[in-house]
Design a protein around this motif. Sequence first.
Motif, PDB file in Angstrom:
ATOM      1  N   LYS A  56      75.103  40.009  37.009  1.00  0.00           N
ATOM      2  CA  LYS A  56      75.645  41.141  36.255  1.00  0.00           C
ATOM      3  C   LYS A  56      76.242  42.198  37.183  1.00  0.00           C
ATOM      4  O   LYS A  56      77.310  42.749  36.906  1.00  0.00           O
ATOM      5  CB  LYS A  56      74.543  41.775  35.398  1.00  0.00           C
ATOM      6  CG  LYS A  56      74.086  40.922  34.248  1.00  0.00           C
ATOM      7  CD  LYS A  56      73.116  41.694  33.382  1.00  0.00           C
ATOM      8  CE  LYS A  56      72.746  40.894  32.156  1.00  0.00           C
ATOM      9  NZ  LYS A  56      71.896  41.673  31.233  1.00  0.00           N
ATOM     10  N   ASP A 186      73.012  41.657  27.169  1.00  0.00           N
ATOM     11  CA  ASP A 186      72.813  43.019  27.655  1.00  0.00           C
ATOM     12  C   ASP A 186      71.377  43.301  28.069  1.00  0.00           C
ATOM     13  O   ASP A 186      71.101  44.320  28.713  1.00  0.00           O
ATOM     14  CB  ASP A 186      73.263  44.039  26.598  1.00  0.00           C
ATOM     15  CG  ASP A 186      72.666  43.762  25.238  1.00  0.00           C
ATOM     16  OD1 ASP A 186      72.523  42.580  24.877  1.00  0.00           O
ATOM     17  OD2 ASP A 186      72.351  44.732  24.520  1.00  0.00           O
ATOM     18  N   SER A 187      70.448  42.421  27.741  1.00  0.00           N
ATOM     19  CA  SER A 187      69.049  42.614  28.139  1.00  0.00           C
ATOM     20  C   SER A 187      68.450  41.313  28.656  1.00  0.00           C
ATOM     21  O   SER A 187      67.239  41.123  28.636  1.00  0.00           O
ATOM     22  CB  SER A 187      68.221  43.149  26.966  1.00  0.00           C
ATOM     23  OG  SER A 187      68.398  42.355  25.808  1.00  0.00           O
ATOM     24  N   SER A 234      70.108  48.677  21.536  1.00  0.00           N
ATOM     25  CA  SER A 234      71.235  49.424  22.105  1.00  0.00           C
ATOM     26  C   SER A 234      71.866  50.349  21.066  1.00  0.00           C
ATOM     27  O   SER A 234      72.967  50.848  21.267  1.00  0.00           O
ATOM     28  CB  SER A 234      72.281  48.461  22.678  1.00  0.00           C
ATOM     29  OG  SER A 234      72.671  47.507  21.710  1.00  0.00           O
ATOM     30  N   ASN A 259      70.849  50.257  27.242  1.00  0.00           N
ATOM     31  CA  ASN A 259      72.282  50.538  27.246  1.00  0.00           C
ATOM     32  C   ASN A 259      72.824  50.438  28.672  1.00  0.00           C
ATOM     33  O   ASN A 259      72.882  51.421  29.398  1.00  0.00           O
ATOM     34  CB  ASN A 259      72.562  51.930  26.680  1.00  0.00           C
ATOM     35  CG  ASN A 259      72.315  52.017  25.185  1.00  0.00           C
ATOM     36  OD1 ASN A 259      73.123  51.560  24.377  1.00  0.00           O
ATOM     37  ND2 ASN A 259      71.167  52.583  24.798  1.00  0.00           N
ATOM     38  N   GLY A 260      73.170  49.236  29.086  1.00  0.00           N
ATOM     39  CA  GLY A 260      73.798  49.053  30.386  1.00  0.00           C
ATOM     40  C   GLY A 260      72.842  48.656  31.490  1.00  0.00           C
ATOM     41  O   GLY A 260      71.624  48.562  31.307  1.00  0.00           O
ATOM     42  N   GLU A 264      68.642  48.497  32.136  1.00  0.00           N
ATOM     43  CA  GLU A 264      68.023  47.191  32.349  1.00  0.00           C
ATOM     44  C   GLU A 264      67.176  47.166  33.623  1.00  0.00           C
ATOM     45  O   GLU A 264      66.102  46.561  33.653  1.00  0.00           O
ATOM     46  CB  GLU A 264      69.074  46.089  32.392  1.00  0.00           C
ATOM     47  CG  GLU A 264      68.463  44.713  32.437  1.00  0.00           C
ATOM     48  CD  GLU A 264      69.282  43.658  31.758  1.00  0.00           C
ATOM     49  OE1 GLU A 264      68.698  42.721  31.177  1.00  0.00           O
ATOM     50  OE2 GLU A 264      70.527  43.724  31.841  1.00  0.00           O
TER      51      GLU A 264
END
Length: 305
Positions: A56, A186-187, A234, A259-260, A264
């Motif tokens: 990521k 995202d997670s 999120s 959120n982002g 994380e």
Amino acid sequence: MEKNMKENFEKLEERVYDALYNSDLERINYELSKVDKPTLVTGVGGSSVVSEFASKVLSERNNIITRNTEPRDLNYINKNLYSNILVCSYTGKNYGVALAYQNELKHYLLSSKPTEVEGVTNLTYSNSDKEKSFISLAATLAPCAVLFNYYKKYGNDYWKIIDNLDSYSFDFDTNCDAYEIFSGIDSSVCAKFLESTMIESGIAVPIIHDKYSYCHGRSTLCTNMNNNAILFSSGTDLDKIYLEELKNHYHEVIVFESNGISDEFYNLQRCMYLTKYIAESKGKDLSGVDYNPLVKKLYYFKGSM
């Protein structure tokens, strides 16, 4: 492994600080910045969490195509689509690492120990106080902190990372059949940590749901089992529905705001404390696991896959 989970959590922040303070971050950041073509990232066990995070970071910070993959899958995917491979490994010595070098790609190794394999660019972080634990804690969070420092462009201002690390406490009933984890790309780092840790330590049964796929029938499971839910939210419309509805169908609902990449990274630490809480409630130790004897036989496997 020695049953010393309490000590390893007490030293978690100190070990992350060591990795940031005593590593050559300028060189690591420079080498990472040169990775400008499609890149495979790989790791196994606790290091698969690191490789997921690295994938990521490189994708967003360097604006390149990346793919996190298990070492065995390197035998089956089309590697011609990629130019580089970043290997994440605490010791840099397992069989999965050797497999990752068996190709013509440019090789990088993110590890606490450098390799002498020709052609490999070492991204070595400090590990002066070696962690002795069956479940990787600092061995997972420390390299992620090094990557996070690169992503945030902190340079020598890495203390900003340390200042936001803290211990966390939880209070919920752990008497359940399984933990259903509501996640997505995202997670994925946190979901991967929870899954591998729960399974490797034997403290719980994890089930990962893609949050949208859950809309298509996966809710049937909770009607037949007494499960807890873990939601990475999120703030989307779908998350709002889950926040309202899950409490009516699950024994307990644990929520992480996500959120982002920044969230994380810190959620990864929170998830470590979550597994600590579950382990303590069951009288188990993440560092000293009473594992299946099959572990020793399989851990040192070498051969065709």
